[in-house]
Design a protein around this motif. Structure first.
Motif, PDB file in Angstrom:
ATOM      1  N   UNK A 708      18.846  86.010  51.269  1.00 33.76           N
ATOM      2  CA  UNK A 708      18.775  86.539  49.899  1.00 33.76           C
ATOM      3  C   UNK A 708      20.136  87.101  49.478  1.00 33.76           C
ATOM      4  N   UNK A 709      20.881  87.663  50.435  1.00 31.90           N
ATOM      5  CA  UNK A 709      22.203  88.220  50.100  1.00 31.90           C
ATOM      6  C   UNK A 709      23.156  87.145  49.583  1.00 31.90           C
ATOM      7  N   UNK A 710      22.905  85.886  49.927  1.00 35.01           N
ATOM      8  CA  UNK A 710      23.764  84.794  49.443  1.00 35.01           C
ATOM      9  C   UNK A 710      23.531  84.493  47.966  1.00 35.01           C
ATOM     10  N   UNK A 711      22.480  85.054  47.382  1.00 36.97           N
ATOM     11  CA  UNK A 711      22.178  84.790  45.972  1.00 36.97           C
ATOM     12  C   UNK A 711      22.898  85.748  45.027  1.00 36.97           C
ATOM     13  N   UNK A 712      23.557  86.780  45.574  1.00 40.43           N
ATOM     14  CA  UNK A 712      24.234  87.740  44.708  1.00 40.43           C
ATOM     15  C   UNK A 712      25.352  87.074  43.916  1.00 40.43           C
ATOM     16  N   UNK A 713      25.634  87.603  42.757  1.00 35.53           N
ATOM     17  CA  UNK A 713      26.570  86.962  41.830  1.00 35.53           C
ATOM     18  C   UNK A 713      27.990  86.883  42.380  1.00 35.53           C
ATOM     19  N   UNK A 714      28.381  87.829  43.256  1.00 33.14           N
ATOM     20  CA  UNK A 714      29.745  87.799  43.774  1.00 33.14           C
ATOM     21  C   UNK A 714      29.964  86.726  44.830  1.00 33.14           C
ATOM     22  N   UNK A 715      28.899  86.062  45.255  1.00 33.27           N
ATOM     23  CA  UNK A 715      29.027  84.981  46.236  1.00 33.27           C
ATOM     24  C   UNK A 715      29.508  83.696  45.546  1.00 33.27           C
TER      25      UNK A 715
END
Length: 916
Positions: A708-715
């Motif tokens: 889920x952390x890979x879905x953050x906008x800064x990725x």
């Protein structure tokens, strides 16, 4: 069938609860509980029953307030209170019932039964009290000779402390004072029992931690940490870590309100503990491993865990109070008169702590203070202490160069320092040579200084390498030459030595690495040399093909010397070509050439993508990933992971070697960059492997948060895409995994990516939503008033991209089957709905035809008005044609026949006499 029945009863209970009929809802939940076997469902039913009891208590209390003599309300409240375990309040209500109706046998029997329950509880509590007292008596009795009995008592105490109720019972039974007595016995087994029990008392509980600290006091805890017994020291380190966490973070949310009032500020306690840890570093009587444990503890608890935290005052305080104490450990010369007892890992631990403290600084003024303190310390040894002082100063420089290298480089520029290093290299004393050569090796990190050393020290290092009789000196001189030979890094045009020299150096490194007659500490330097030489493509090619050398390197990872880990990780990064490399802008290259600036060149072999792939699939044994996690810069290890899982065919081998297990903790701790790389590697494995095999048991649920952390906008877009693909696979496995994804608040992010311009990301998000739509909570989102989710799915079902249409229409087929209300809403969301459904039915793809036929079948079955709209259009003719194609498209024909049959039942069309 039983599960379905239980689910229906739960739904019925929910409806009754919403309607306010709490007694009937309770009966429904209770019956559902008797039919349900799945633990997650049972937990939900238990919570629902508790909610019913609470509502019954509130309703009964309202009735009692209106009429204090309402016996029925009193009795119902007493029953509800009893079910919730509030026996003392239940007794009061029952006693009131008996006083109002003394002849009521039901009330009397209920009161007797409740009295028995309370007596059993009191007996159980008394029994626990007596057991705690008995355990302490056995452990503290000097005449008790039965070792098994003492061991069992200690184990029972530790197990009891792990439960909150047990920990509180020990605490209330004067347990802290008794545990202090156990510590004071100085017997290892009793001290271990006391320390492990104290961990249970302190874990997650701030007020108890403060009480334990007040009773034991920081000097006693520090003294226990510094004892010679290694297990006792490690247990004390674990206790102190738990205490730091409890004091820094406070209690868990369930207790935070009442406990924060008891202990409002713990910063003073934290500083007292840290002060004694710093004093332990320079305490002559402290053990070597105790000193290491203190350093490792400071590394974990002092620096900020995230740059988002703004307060770095603890690091500043430690720098002012203890920087010189840390340097005392880092500058210790083993074997020198009066030196502190240290292990082979002590200097590396000191370097890591110094590096963490330096990285935690926020402004130039703070960094200048750090530099000033380092220079003052080194100068105090270098000036006026003759040879012994110069050795300490040079050793301190090595420690700083391995940690905060900026500070180390600043100290190395002190007048006379570099000349002293070179002169000590020529010393006839082995200890002096060791210190100086190591400093020279670390000093060669900077290209500017490497050029100076190349001009002034290469001949000296060659002389030492060729003529020294001690392998420990020769191998260090060899590493110095290796480092100088690779000073240009991956820049092929910046070779320091003649063609073939680096290959000769690498061959000698591999020879020493495979020499088992040498001790591990000496062979570790051979890996250090290879860590630099493997920048060269020829060197790394030979090394990867040398299986004996690779196995010898992996074997060193399991040694007690932790300093080898960084060298192994760096070597693996070079061998997999997984270091960060950005292709330069062609225009900037032309400008650089025009301005006669140096332009780095890659080795010809590295330019080939095939070469990278050939070197990529190294077989790193699974048992090595866990120790490699301890490398201070976890990003290095994760670069290797990403390289090894780059090709889909290599991922199975990584999983088989235990890579999946090792990646999960790396994705949850460490730096933000490291966590992202670990999460990306997990995503690659989840996409192409069976997640249930790659992450067996409960481990599969731990994978969700990193993905889920890979879905953050800064990725990056690639990270977003891989995260979505991996979550799609997980969401298709089980409802429990879908609930975990929901809990991590991934659905809004998935929805956001459904509007992404990039077609692959948009497709991955739609496919993920298709699988997530199997959860009731997600289905309800499509039913929400004012939502455009359903409209988007209908419109995507008419897009040109076939994969996108397949995902969107599959979601529609599922939603329309589960919720008739969605069937009724489809004609309202867009005027193109009919055109889109007809395009699905006429698609050359059988899958799309089937999805369209199922959607139409569900809509016809949902409501006569919707069916009438469909039958009044060309859809009727299309369905009639599809219904006849039993041979080639049986599933499509079956759905079409079901739609026509329902239309006949509505009376909208006449049955076809020739149709079966």
């Amino acid at each position: 069938l039983r599960q379905v029945t239980a689910g229906q009863l739960r739904e019925q209970g929910n409806a009754l609860f919403q309607a306010g009929d709490h007694a009937a809802a309770l009966a429904a939940y209770t019956e559902a509980l008797s039919l349900c076997e799945a633990e997650p469902e049972r937990a939900v039913l238990h919570r629902n029953r508790a909610a019913c009891y609470l509502k019954l208590i509130l309703c009964s209390s309202a009735a009692i307030e209106a009429d204090g003599r309402d016996v029925k309300a009193l009795f119902r409240r007493s029953q509800a209170l009893q079910k919730l375990g509030r026996l003392d309040q239940a007794v009061t209500d029952l006693q009131r019932c008996v006083s109002l109706e003394p002849k009521n046998k039901a009330f009397q029997e209920a009161l007797r039964s409740l009295g028995s329950s309370m007596h059993e509880r009191v007996s159980t509590m008394s029994c626990t009290d007596s057991k705690v007292e008995q355990m302490f008596q056995i452990l503290l009795d000097p005449d008790e000779k039965d070792a098994d009995k003492k061991q069992k008592a200690a184990q029972n105490l530790i197990v009891l402390a792990r439960e909150e109720a047990g920990a509180e019972k020990i605490f209330q039974s004067d347990g802290v004072r008794l545990l202090t007595r156990l510590l004071d016995t100085a017997k290892a087994d009793l001290m271990l029992a006391a320390l492990r029990t104290l961990v249970g008392l302190c874990a997650g509980h701030r007020s108890r931690t403060a009480a334990v600290l007040a009773e034991l006091e920081a000097p006693r805890l520090s003294a226990v940490l510094g004892v010679e017994h290694e297990q006792v020291s490690l247990a004390a380190c674990n206790l102190l870590h738990v205490m730091f966490d409890s004091l820094k973070e406070g209690l868990q949310k369930d207790f935070r309100g009442k406990e924060d009032a008891v202990v409002p500020d713990s910063s003073k306690d934290l500083k007292v503990l840290i002060k004694h840890l710093l004093e332990l570093l320079v305490l002559e009587g402290a053990s070597a491993h105790g000193r290491d444990n203190a350093l490792n503890l400071l590394i974990k608890v002092v620096p900020r865990k995230s740059s988002k935290e703004t307060n770095n005052s603890l690091s500043l305080w430690v720098i002012d109070q203890g920087l010189k104490k840390v340097l005392e450990v880092g500058s210790t010369v083993c074997g020198a008169p009066g030196s502190l007892p240290v292990t082979e890992n002590s200097r590396m631990s000191a370097s890591v702590l110094l590096s963490k403290l330096y990285d935690d600084l926020k402004c130039d003024a703070e960094r200048e203070n750090f530099h000033r303190l380092c220079k003052d310390y080194v100068r105090s040894w270098f000036e006026g202490h003759e040879l012994a002082g110069k050795l300490r100063a040079v050793q301190a420089v090595s420690c700083l160069l391995q940690g905060p290298s900026d500070a180390g480089n600043g100290v190395l520029e002190l007048e006379g320092m570099m000349d002293s290093v070179l002169s000590l290299c020529a010393s006839v004393c082995e200890a002096h040579q060791l210190v100086a050569v190591e400093a020279l090796i670390h000093a060669a990190d900077k290209a500017k200084r490497a050029s100076f050393i190349t001009a002034n020290g290469v001949s000296l290092l060659k002389e030492i390498y060729k003529h020294s009789e001690r392998d420990s000196i020769r191998i260090r001189a060899l590493v110095g030459l290796c480092k100088l030979g690779s000073a240009g890094g991956t820049d092929f045009s910046m070779k320091q030595f003649a063609e073939g020299s680096t290959m000769k150096l690498a061959k000698q490194c591999r020879k020493w690495l495979c020499n088992e007659a040498m001790d591990a500490g000496t062979r570790r330097w051979a890996v250090e040399g290879l860590a630099y030489l493997t920048f060269d493509a020829d060197v790394k090619e030979e090394f990867v093909e040398d299986k004996a050398a690779m196995q010898a390197m992996f074997h060193l990872v399991r040694s007690e010397d932790r300093s080898v880990l960084y060298a192994v990780a760096s070597t693996l990064v070079n061998c997999t070509n997984s270091y960060d490399h950005e292709e330069p802008d062609p225009q900037m290259l032309e400008l650089a050439k025009y301005a006669k600036q140096h332009v780095p060149e890659q080795h010809p072999k590295v330019k080939s993508v095939r070469e990278r792939r050939r070197l990529g699939p190294l077989r790193v044994p699974g048992h090595l990933w866990d120790p490699l996690r301890q490398v201070p810069d976890s990003g290095i290890v994760l670069r290797v992971f990403l390289a090894l899982v780059e090709e889909a065919e290599d991922r199975g081998g990584v999983v088989a070697q235990g890579g999946g297990k090792a990646l999960i903790p790396l994705s949850l701790e460490g730096t933000e960059v490291g966590q992202t790389k670990a999460a990306q590697a997990l995503a690659k494995i989840t996409i192409t492997s069976n997640p249930e095999l790659a992450f067996p048991g409960e481990r599969i649920y731990e994978v969700v948060r990193p993905l889920v952390s890979l879905l953050h906008l800064q990725r990056t877009g690639l990270e977003n895409f891989e995260g979505l693909m991996a979550l799609t696979n997980l969401a298709g496995i089980s409802e429990r995994l879908r609930q975990k994804i929901l809990k991590e608040k991934a659905v809004p992010m998935i929805e956001g990516y459904m509007f992404e311009e990039h077609e692959l990301i948009r497709l991955a998000a739609t496919e993920c939503m298709c699988n997530m739509a199997m959860s009731k909570e997600v289905q309800e989102l499509f039913l929400a008033e004012g939502s455009d989710r359903l409209k988007l799915m209908v419109l995507y079902s008419g897009e040109e991209d076939e994969k996108l249409r397949r995902a969107a229409s599959g979601t529609l087929a599922m939603l329309t089957a589960l919720h008739p209300a969605i069937c009724k809403r489809i004609p309202q969301v867009t005027v193109h709905w009919l055109e889109i459904l007809q395009a699905l039915l006429l698609s050359p793809s059988v899958e799309l035809q089937h999805r369209g036929a199922v959607v139409v079948m569900n809509m016809v079955a949902a409501e006569r008005e919707v069916a009438e709209q469909l039958m009044a259009s060309e859809t009727l003719e299309i369905l009639s044609v599809l219904a006849k194609d039993d041979q080639d498209k049986p599933r499509v024909a079956q759905a079409a026949k079901a739609s026509l049959a329902q239309a006949v039942a509505y009376g909208l069309i006449q049955p076809n006499p020739g149709q079966a």
